[in-house]
Design an enzyme around this catalytic site. Structure first.
Site, short mmCIF file in Angstrom:
data_model
loop_
_atom_site.label_atom_id
_atom_site.label_comp_id
_atom_site.label_asym_id
_atom_site.label_seq_id
_atom_site.Cartn_x
_atom_site.Cartn_y
_atom_site.Cartn_z
N ASP A 26 -2.59 -4.42 6.55
CA ASP A 26 -2.45 -2.83 5.93
C ASP A 26 -3.58 -2.11 6.65
O ASP A 26 -4.68 -2.55 6.74
CB ASP A 26 -2.51 -2.84 4.50
CG ASP A 26 -1.90 -1.57 3.85
OD1 ASP A 26 -1.21 -0.87 4.69
OD2 ASP A 26 -2.10 -1.35 2.79
N TRP A 31 -5.92 3.97 10.00
CA TRP A 31 -6.81 3.70 11.25
C TRP A 31 -6.47 4.74 12.34
O TRP A 31 -7.39 5.57 12.88
CB TRP A 31 -6.61 2.49 11.81
CG TRP A 31 -7.58 1.85 12.84
CD1 TRP A 31 -8.84 1.32 12.81
CD2 TRP A 31 -7.38 2.17 14.46
NE1 TRP A 31 -9.49 1.12 13.85
CE2 TRP A 31 -8.48 1.54 15.11
CE3 TRP A 31 -6.34 2.78 14.94
CZ2 TRP A 31 -8.28 1.51 16.46
CZ3 TRP A 31 -6.41 2.46 16.25
CH2 TRP A 31 -7.64 2.10 17.00
N ARG A 39 0.72 6.99 14.51
CA ARG A 39 0.74 5.86 13.73
C ARG A 39 1.02 4.85 14.82
O ARG A 39 0.29 3.78 14.47
CB ARG A 39 1.72 5.98 12.60
CG ARG A 39 1.48 7.12 11.54
CD ARG A 39 2.48 7.04 10.57
NE ARG A 39 2.85 5.90 9.98
CZ ARG A 39 1.89 5.36 8.86
NH1 ARG A 39 0.92 6.13 8.58
NH2 ARG A 39 2.16 4.29 8.40
N HIS A 43 -0.48 0.73 15.10
CA HIS A 43 0.23 -0.51 15.00
C HIS A 43 -0.08 -1.45 16.13
O HIS A 43 -0.20 -2.76 16.05
CB HIS A 43 1.66 -0.48 14.99
CG HIS A 43 2.19 0.20 13.67
ND1 HIS A 43 1.64 -0.39 12.51
CD2 HIS A 43 2.93 1.33 13.47
CE1 HIS A 43 2.23 0.64 11.45
NE2 HIS A 43 2.90 1.27 11.79
N SER A 71 8.23 -5.37 6.21
CA SER A 71 8.74 -5.56 4.78
C SER A 71 10.35 -4.91 4.80
O SER A 71 10.60 -4.17 5.70
CB SER A 71 7.91 -4.84 3.82
OG SER A 71 8.29 -3.37 3.35
N THR A 72 11.08 -5.32 3.77
CA THR A 72 12.34 -4.95 3.52
C THR A 72 12.20 -3.39 3.26
O THR A 72 13.13 -2.66 3.48
CB THR A 72 12.83 -5.72 2.31
OG1 THR A 72 12.10 -5.80 1.32
CG2 THR A 72 13.37 -6.98 2.81
N ASN A 74 10.04 -1.24 4.73
CA ASN A 74 9.56 -0.62 6.08
C ASN A 74 10.48 -0.05 6.81
O ASN A 74 10.37 0.96 7.48
CB ASN A 74 8.68 -1.49 6.86
CG ASN A 74 7.33 -1.83 6.27
OD1 ASN A 74 6.70 -3.19 6.87
ND2 ASN A 74 6.87 -1.09 5.13
N ARG A 200 -2.84 -4.10 -4.38
CA ARG A 200 -1.56 -4.30 -4.91
C ARG A 200 -0.91 -5.38 -4.16
O ARG A 200 -1.31 -5.57 -2.93
CB ARG A 200 -0.61 -3.23 -5.20
CG ARG A 200 -0.56 -2.34 -3.99
CD ARG A 200 0.51 -1.07 -4.30
NE ARG A 200 0.35 -0.17 -3.15
CZ ARG A 200 -0.22 0.65 -2.82
NH1 ARG A 200 -1.05 1.23 -4.03
NH2 ARG A 200 -0.18 1.34 -1.74
C1 FPP Z 1 1.00 -1.62 7.67
O1 FPP Z 1 -0.03 -0.63 7.77
C2 FPP Z 1 1.34 -2.25 8.74
C3 FPP Z 1 2.62 -2.65 8.94
C4 FPP Z 1 4.00 -2.14 8.24
C5 FPP Z 1 3.13 -3.14 10.31
C6 FPP Z 1 2.21 -4.24 10.67
C7 FPP Z 1 2.79 -4.45 12.02
C8 FPP Z 1 1.94 -4.90 13.11
C9 FPP Z 1 0.20 -5.36 13.02
C10 FPP Z 1 2.22 -5.00 14.71
C11 FPP Z 1 3.25 -6.26 14.98
C12 FPP Z 1 3.01 -7.70 14.27
C13 FPP Z 1 2.54 -8.95 15.19
C14 FPP Z 1 2.82 -10.32 14.33
C15 FPP Z 1 2.46 -8.75 16.42
P1 FPP Z 1 0.54 0.75 7.46
O2 FPP Z 1 1.31 1.48 8.70
O3 FPP Z 1 1.23 0.79 6.03
O4 FPP Z 1 -0.79 1.63 7.34
P2 FPP Z 1 -1.19 2.72 6.25
O5 FPP Z 1 -1.19 2.15 4.85
O6 FPP Z 1 -2.69 3.07 6.84
O7 FPP Z 1 -0.35 3.86 6.78
#
Ligand code: FPP
Length: 248
Positions: A26, A31, A39, A43, A71-72, A74, A200
């Protein structure tokens, strides 16, 4: 390269490595925002962190690493952001297919893969097939995963088996139910890490986390390092896991 080459000499460790660590990756969005970037850049950086941390986990002898990639819930994000995450997953699966034979790592998926693109689904099937040949370090990628959804599916499957006369309701116990989950055959996580300051669970491994230790840190996922992981492992070893019993 997805998994870098193994270190020549194993590191001397102050704390034993937990068998199974799970991570909610997360903080990618925040970041990126802090740097004035889209955003999707967060990632990308998060994917690099995943690669570094997975390599490190393998090198220190961890058995299972489970990561929450999508996640479901997202799907509610913008089409552009969903597409960017899916394309990062595709990129890493393609790299993994090239290198798994050499690295002998295993990739497994938790989640409802019927909703992802046929192309990505086919890649997950290919990495699953290669993984079957090995029994070393395994990375479980949660993709279109939700803990409640997983439990509902397992309950539905058990009901279906009962209706088909294959089993009886009173025969169900906790071990039997675990075998109906995506994580069948995999030990529960010992340690669950959530970076980014959120405290959480967010529908992650609801059944499997019954006795897991949690570690929360303010570090955002793209900034998460092997040193941060070691801090979490150290904190884990300082805890007193009693599983509902009494300390002797
Ligand atoms: C949560 O941060 C992150 C995600 C929903 C996506 C995670 C995906 C990756 C790291 C890329 C692909 C994965 C692999 C295994 C290669 P957020 O976007 O919710 O961050 P925020 O809470 O700061 O908005």
């Amino acid at each position: 390269m997805l998994f870098q080459k193994k270190n020549a000499a194993p590191l001397k460790r102050a704390y034993p490595v937990p068998e199974h660590v799970a991570i909610i990756m997360d903080g990618n969005g925040r970041w990126a925002k802090k740097r004035g970037l889209p955003r999707t850049a967060g990632h990308s950086a998060g994917s690099e962190t995943f690669r570094r941390i997975a390599t490190y986990c393998r090198d220190i002898g961890m058995r299972y690493l489970t990561v929450y990639a999508f996640s479901t819930e997202n799907w509610k994000r913008s089409e552009e952001e969903v597409a960017a995450i899916m394309s990062l997953l595709k990129k890493y699966l393609l790299e993994a297919i090239d290198e798994m034979e050499e690295d002998h790592i295993r990739l497994h998926f938790f989640g409802d893969l019927s909703a992802i693109s046929p192309e990505l689904r086919e890649l997950t099937q290919r990495t699953d097939a290669i993984s079957e040949k090995y029994d070393g370090f395994q990375v479980n990628v949660c993709l279109n995963y939700g803990g409640r959804d997983e439990i509902c599916r397992a309950a539905r499957e058990f009901a279906r088996r009962c209706a088909a006369g294959e089993c009886k309701p009173e025969e169900l116990d906790e071990n039997g139910f675990s075998e109906l989950l995506y994580s069948a055959g995999i030990p529960d996580p010992d340690l669950i890490i959530r970076p980014s300051g959120e405290v959480r669970i967010s529908n992650f491994l609801l059944w499997q986390s019954a006795y897991a230790e949690y570690y929360f840190t303010d570090v955002l996922w793209p900034d998460f390092t092997p040193q941060e992981l070691e801090k979490a492992i150290e904190a884990f070893h300082r805890r007193d896991r009693r599983y509902g019993g009494v300390k002797r």
